[in-house]
Design a protein around this motif. Structure first.
Motif, PDB file in Angstrom:
ATOM      1  N   HIS A 122     -59.545 -10.272 -26.754  1.00 12.51           N
ATOM      2  CA  HIS A 122     -58.985  -9.799 -25.501  1.00 12.51           C
ATOM      3  C   HIS A 122     -58.773  -8.284 -25.526  1.00 12.51           C
ATOM      4  O   HIS A 122     -58.447  -7.706 -26.558  1.00 12.51           O
ATOM      5  CB  HIS A 122     -57.627 -10.474 -25.244  1.00 12.51           C
ATOM      6  CG  HIS A 122     -57.716 -11.965 -25.154  1.00 12.51           C
ATOM      7  ND1 HIS A 122     -57.863 -12.629 -23.958  1.00 12.51           N
ATOM      8  CD2 HIS A 122     -57.701 -12.927 -26.123  1.00 12.51           C
ATOM      9  CE1 HIS A 122     -57.915 -13.935 -24.180  1.00 12.51           C
ATOM     10  NE2 HIS A 122     -57.816 -14.139 -25.490  1.00 12.51           N
ATOM     11  N   PRO A 123     -58.939  -7.626 -24.363  1.00 10.02           N
ATOM     12  CA  PRO A 123     -58.628  -6.197 -24.284  1.00 10.02           C
ATOM     13  C   PRO A 123     -57.140  -5.939 -24.521  1.00 10.02           C
ATOM     14  O   PRO A 123     -56.311  -6.831 -24.323  1.00 10.02           O
ATOM     15  CB  PRO A 123     -59.027  -5.814 -22.862  1.00 10.02           C
ATOM     16  CG  PRO A 123     -59.510  -7.039 -22.188  1.00 10.02           C
ATOM     17  CD  PRO A 123     -59.422  -8.189 -23.129  1.00 10.02           C
ATOM     18  N   TYR A 124     -56.817  -4.714 -24.933  1.00 15.71           N
ATOM     19  CA  TYR A 124     -55.419  -4.351 -25.193  1.00 15.71           C
ATOM     20  C   TYR A 124     -54.525  -4.608 -23.994  1.00 15.71           C
ATOM     21  O   TYR A 124     -53.391  -5.064 -24.121  1.00 15.71           O
ATOM     22  CB  TYR A 124     -55.292  -2.850 -25.509  1.00 15.71           C
ATOM     23  CG  TYR A 124     -55.903  -2.425 -26.807  1.00 15.71           C
ATOM     24  CD1 TYR A 124     -56.218  -3.338 -27.802  1.00 15.71           C
ATOM     25  CD2 TYR A 124     -56.151  -1.073 -27.042  1.00 15.71           C
ATOM     26  CE1 TYR A 124     -56.778  -2.922 -28.983  1.00 15.71           C
ATOM     27  CE2 TYR A 124     -56.713  -0.651 -28.235  1.00 15.71           C
ATOM     28  CZ  TYR A 124     -57.024  -1.575 -29.194  1.00 15.71           C
ATOM     29  OH  TYR A 124     -57.583  -1.164 -30.364  1.00 15.71           O
ATOM     30  N   ASN A 125     -55.033  -4.246 -22.812  1.00 17.68           N
ATOM     31  CA  ASN A 125     -54.177  -4.269 -21.629  1.00 17.68           C
ATOM     32  C   ASN A 125     -54.108  -5.645 -20.980  1.00 17.68           C
ATOM     33  O   ASN A 125     -53.628  -5.785 -19.873  1.00 17.68           O
ATOM     34  CB  ASN A 125     -54.664  -3.250 -20.603  1.00 17.68           C
ATOM     35  CG  ASN A 125     -56.085  -3.519 -20.162  1.00 17.68           C
ATOM     36  OD1 ASN A 125     -56.737  -4.421 -20.681  1.00 17.68           O
ATOM     37  ND2 ASN A 125     -56.561  -2.742 -19.201  1.00 17.68           N
ATOM     38  N   SER A 126     -54.613  -6.671 -21.662  1.00 17.76           N
ATOM     39  CA  SER A 126     -54.612  -8.005 -21.084  1.00 17.76           C
ATOM     40  C   SER A 126     -53.252  -8.670 -21.282  1.00 17.76           C
ATOM     41  O   SER A 126     -52.735  -8.775 -22.380  1.00 17.76           O
ATOM     42  CB  SER A 126     -55.696  -8.866 -21.737  1.00 17.76           C
ATOM     43  OG  SER A 126     -55.565 -10.192 -21.301  1.00 17.76           O
ATOM     44  N   SER A 127     -52.686  -9.126 -20.170  1.00 15.63           N
ATOM     45  CA  SER A 127     -51.438  -9.885 -20.244  1.00 15.63           C
ATOM     46  C   SER A 127     -51.673 -11.302 -19.744  1.00 15.63           C
ATOM     47  O   SER A 127     -50.747 -12.065 -19.547  1.00 15.63           O
ATOM     48  CB  SER A 127     -50.357  -9.207 -19.381  1.00 15.63           C
ATOM     49  OG  SER A 127     -50.790  -9.133 -18.044  1.00 15.63           O
ATOM     50  N   LEU A 145     -58.132 -12.191 -13.577  1.00 16.65           N
ATOM     51  CA  LEU A 145     -57.819 -10.765 -13.725  1.00 16.65           C
ATOM     52  C   LEU A 145     -58.487 -10.175 -14.961  1.00 16.65           C
ATOM     53  O   LEU A 145     -58.996  -9.048 -14.938  1.00 16.65           O
ATOM     54  CB  LEU A 145     -56.307 -10.556 -13.793  1.00 16.65           C
ATOM     55  CG  LEU A 145     -55.542 -10.739 -12.487  1.00 16.65           C
ATOM     56  CD1 LEU A 145     -54.048 -10.552 -12.714  1.00 16.65           C
ATOM     57  CD2 LEU A 145     -56.047  -9.755 -11.430  1.00 16.65           C
ATOM     58  N   GLU A 146     -58.497 -10.927 -16.031  1.00 20.00           N
ATOM     59  CA  GLU A 146     -59.112 -10.441 -17.258  1.00 20.00           C
ATOM     60  C   GLU A 146     -60.627 -10.297 -17.089  1.00 20.00           C
ATOM     61  O   GLU A 146     -61.221  -9.289 -17.488  1.00 20.00           O
ATOM     62  CB  GLU A 146     -58.804 -11.391 -18.417  1.00 20.00           C
ATOM     63  CG  GLU A 146     -59.174 -10.820 -19.769  1.00 20.00           C
ATOM     64  CD  GLU A 146     -58.525 -11.621 -20.885  1.00 20.00           C
ATOM     65  OE1 GLU A 146     -57.976 -10.998 -21.807  1.00 20.00           O
ATOM     66  OE2 GLU A 146     -58.572 -12.857 -20.823  1.00 20.00           O
ATOM     67  N   LEU A 147     -61.241 -11.286 -16.467  1.00 15.97           N
ATOM     68  CA  LEU A 147     -62.665 -11.214 -16.204  1.00 15.97           C
ATOM     69  C   LEU A 147     -63.006 -10.064 -15.263  1.00 15.97           C
ATOM     70  O   LEU A 147     -64.024  -9.381 -15.432  1.00 15.97           O
ATOM     71  CB  LEU A 147     -63.169 -12.529 -15.609  1.00 15.97           C
ATOM     72  CG  LEU A 147     -63.425 -13.670 -16.590  1.00 15.97           C
ATOM     73  CD1 LEU A 147     -63.881 -14.916 -15.847  1.00 15.97           C
ATOM     74  CD2 LEU A 147     -64.453 -13.278 -17.623  1.00 15.97           C
ATOM     75  N   GLN A 148     -62.141  -9.835 -14.290  1.00 16.11           N
ATOM     76  CA  GLN A 148     -62.377  -8.734 -13.358  1.00 16.11           C
ATOM     77  C   GLN A 148     -62.363  -7.395 -14.107  1.00 16.11           C
ATOM     78  O   GLN A 148     -63.204  -6.524 -13.854  1.00 16.11           O
ATOM     79  CB  GLN A 148     -61.309  -8.729 -12.260  1.00 16.11           C
ATOM     80  CG  GLN A 148     -61.476  -7.590 -11.252  1.00 16.11           C
ATOM     81  CD  GLN A 148     -60.364  -7.565 -10.212  1.00 16.11           C
ATOM     82  OE1 GLN A 148     -59.633  -8.545 -10.042  1.00 16.11           O
ATOM     83  NE2 GLN A 148     -60.231  -6.449  -9.522  1.00 16.11           N
ATOM     84  N   TYR A 149     -61.423  -7.253 -15.013  1.00 15.83           N
ATOM     85  CA  TYR A 149     -61.340  -6.011 -15.778  1.00 15.83           C
ATOM     86  C   TYR A 149     -62.593  -5.808 -16.632  1.00 15.83           C
ATOM     87  O   TYR A 149     -63.162  -4.707 -16.677  1.00 15.83           O
ATOM     88  CB  TYR A 149     -60.098  -6.035 -16.684  1.00 15.83           C
ATOM     89  CG  TYR A 149     -60.038  -4.846 -17.606  1.00 15.83           C
ATOM     90  CD1 TYR A 149     -59.706  -3.589 -17.116  1.00 15.83           C
ATOM     91  CD2 TYR A 149     -60.349  -4.974 -18.963  1.00 15.83           C
ATOM     92  CE1 TYR A 149     -59.679  -2.483 -17.959  1.00 15.83           C
ATOM     93  CE2 TYR A 149     -60.324  -3.881 -19.814  1.00 15.83           C
ATOM     94  CZ  TYR A 149     -59.980  -2.636 -19.301  1.00 15.83           C
ATOM     95  OH  TYR A 149     -59.965  -1.543 -20.126  1.00 15.83           O
ATOM     96  N   ILE A 150     -63.051  -6.875 -17.285  1.00 13.79           N
ATOM     97  CA  ILE A 150     -64.251  -6.772 -18.130  1.00 13.79           C
ATOM     98  C   ILE A 150     -65.471  -6.462 -17.268  1.00 13.79           C
ATOM     99  O   ILE A 150     -66.319  -5.649 -17.640  1.00 13.79           O
ATOM    100  CB  ILE A 150     -64.446  -8.078 -18.926  1.00 13.79           C
ATOM    101  CG1 ILE A 150     -63.327  -8.221 -19.969  1.00 13.79           C
ATOM    102  CG2 ILE A 150     -65.801  -8.080 -19.631  1.00 13.79           C
ATOM    103  CD1 ILE A 150     -63.322  -9.551 -20.692  1.00 13.79           C
ATOM    104  N   HIS A 151     -65.532  -7.083 -16.080  1.00 16.80           N
ATOM    105  CA  HIS A 151     -66.621  -6.782 -15.157  1.00 16.80           C
ATOM    106  C   HIS A 151     -66.634  -5.295 -14.796  1.00 16.80           C
ATOM    107  O   HIS A 151     -67.702  -4.666 -14.704  1.00 16.80           O
ATOM    108  CB  HIS A 151     -66.493  -7.602 -13.873  1.00 16.80           C
ATOM    109  CG  HIS A 151     -67.146  -8.946 -13.936  1.00 16.80           C
ATOM    110  ND1 HIS A 151     -68.483  -9.100 -14.236  1.00 16.80           N
ATOM    111  CD2 HIS A 151     -66.658 -10.199 -13.716  1.00 16.80           C
ATOM    112  CE1 HIS A 151     -68.786 -10.389 -14.202  1.00 16.80           C
ATOM    113  NE2 HIS A 151     -67.703 -11.071 -13.897  1.00 16.80           N
ATOM    114  N   GLU A 152     -65.462  -4.731 -14.590  1.00 14.63           N
ATOM    115  CA  GLU A 152     -65.376  -3.316 -14.229  1.00 14.63           C
ATOM    116  C   GLU A 152     -65.918  -2.418 -15.330  1.00 14.63           C
ATOM    117  O   GLU A 152     -66.559  -1.390 -15.059  1.00 14.63           O
ATOM    118  CB  GLU A 152     -63.934  -2.955 -13.888  1.00 14.63           C
ATOM    119  CG  GLU A 152     -63.461  -3.548 -12.565  1.00 14.63           C
ATOM    120  CD  GLU A 152     -61.967  -3.372 -12.343  1.00 14.63           C
ATOM    121  OE1 GLU A 152     -61.293  -2.816 -13.250  1.00 14.63           O
ATOM    122  OE2 GLU A 152     -61.476  -3.792 -11.280  1.00 14.63           O
ATOM    123  N   LEU A 153     -65.672  -2.792 -16.575  1.00  9.87           N
ATOM    124  CA  LEU A 153     -66.222  -2.019 -17.691  1.00  9.87           C
ATOM    125  C   LEU A 153     -67.753  -2.070 -17.674  1.00  9.87           C
ATOM    126  O   LEU A 153     -68.429  -1.063 -17.880  1.00  9.87           O
ATOM    127  CB  LEU A 153     -65.702  -2.559 -19.025  1.00  9.87           C
ATOM    128  CG  LEU A 153     -64.205  -2.409 -19.314  1.00  9.87           C
ATOM    129  CD1 LEU A 153     -63.873  -3.004 -20.683  1.00  9.87           C
ATOM    130  CD2 LEU A 153     -63.775  -0.946 -19.258  1.00  9.87           C
TER     131      LEU A 153
END
Length: 307
Positions: free
Chosen positions: A240-245, A252-260
């Motif tokens: 998991h990314p650091y900023n994942s809660s 939300l986590e998948l959305q963040y990874i998609h953005e990267l």
């Protein structure tokens, strides 16, 4: 005399137009002769690659982030079989391949791989550096064909291996330098960050694999990759990314990874490279090329440079 002078004055514009048209036609003809259109073979293969890449682009959304649940990799291995996290960083778990895997790959030189690798690190390191394995840019490659792989091992004596290497050298001598362009980057459900490429000129991967199949008749019938695909691994995410809660696989986590991934695509989409080497690799560790394991390389230059 007056009539001749009058005819000359009237015909001058037409003659000038005709002359300019001739020069323009010649210039266009010269330019066209230097820029050869895609062969029918490449057109068909690029279209097949595009369909394949579209499907791969949907894989993460359709199957979820299996890599956040320690799921299987793309080669029927668990992530825990391949990686460990020690001292805050990802460490490969090297396991002996018995018999050694014998892979044939196209090689991307550091001239092209180092700039790509830098962008990948710049984008993914800030929040993933403790849970990501970056492919060694000195070993960026495109898997073509296996004389033996870990799913269907084919044993060979030293003499048989030398014969295989010589056969692969013969294939390389027929190949033409490839000019390729990065079509897109995708992250698979198994956590592999892949660069997916198209071919602008030179030998087609479908042809290369067919030539290798003919040169290596004892190779496994079932190969690991589709005939048209041209891809290289850039990195593997295992946590998991650091900023994942959020819990693994959350929207939300998948959305963040998609953005990267979107950011990486914007940065390196359209990157061009030239490929002119075919390698015959004995991997003494499982996935040695991907994990910096023990291996023996034989490098063969393409015999044709017209690409």
């Amino acid at each position: 005399m007056a009539r001749v002078r009058n005819w000359y004055n009237q015909s001058k514009p037409a003659t000038l137009i005709w002359f300019i048209s001739l020069i323009t036609f010649y210039a266009v003809f010269r330019m066209a002769s230097k820029v050869s259109p895609l062969s029918r073979e490449l057109q068909v293969s690029n279209a097949e690659r595009n369909r394949m890449y579209d499907k791969m682009s949907r894989d993460l959304d359709e199957h979820g982030a299996l890599f956040l649940k320690q799921g299987e990799t793309s080669q029927s291995l668990l992530l825990s079989d391949l990686f460990d996290i020690k001292n805050g960083s990802v460490t490969p778990v090297l396991k002996a391949a018995n018999p050694p895997v014998r892979a044939n790959v196209l090689y991307m030189s550091p001239e092209f791989s180092l700039p790509i690798s830098k962008v990948v690190r710049d984008i993914f390191s800030p929040t993933l550096d403790k849970v990501i394995w970056f492919q060694n840019p000195e070993l960026y490659h495109f898997s073509m064909f296996h004389a033996s792989h870990h799913i269907s091992p084919v044993s060979a004596s030293e003499e048989e291996i030398e014969a295989e290497a010589n056969a692969v050298k013969g294939v390389a001598e027929k190949l033409c330098r490839m000019r390729i362009v990065l079509d897109r980057v995708v992250l698979t459900s198994t956590g592999v960050l892949l660069g997916l490429w198209q071919v602008m000129s030179g030998s087609d991967p479908v042809t290369i694999r067919s030539e290798l199949r003919n040169a290596l008749p004892h190779a496994p019938v079932k190969q690991l990759y589709a005939p048209a695909i041209l891809h290289t691994s850039l990195a593997r995410i295992i946590g998991h990314p650091y900023n994942s809660s959020q819990e693994g696989g959350s929207a939300l986590e998948l959305q963040y990874i998609h953005e990267l991934v979107v950011g990486l695509n914007k940065a390196i989409h359209g990157t061009e490279a030239t490929i002119s080497e075919l390698w015959y690799v004995e991997e003494y560790d499982v996935l040695a090329l991907a994990l910096d394991g023990k291996m023996k390389l034989r490098r063969f230059k393409f015999g044709c440079w017209k690409g």
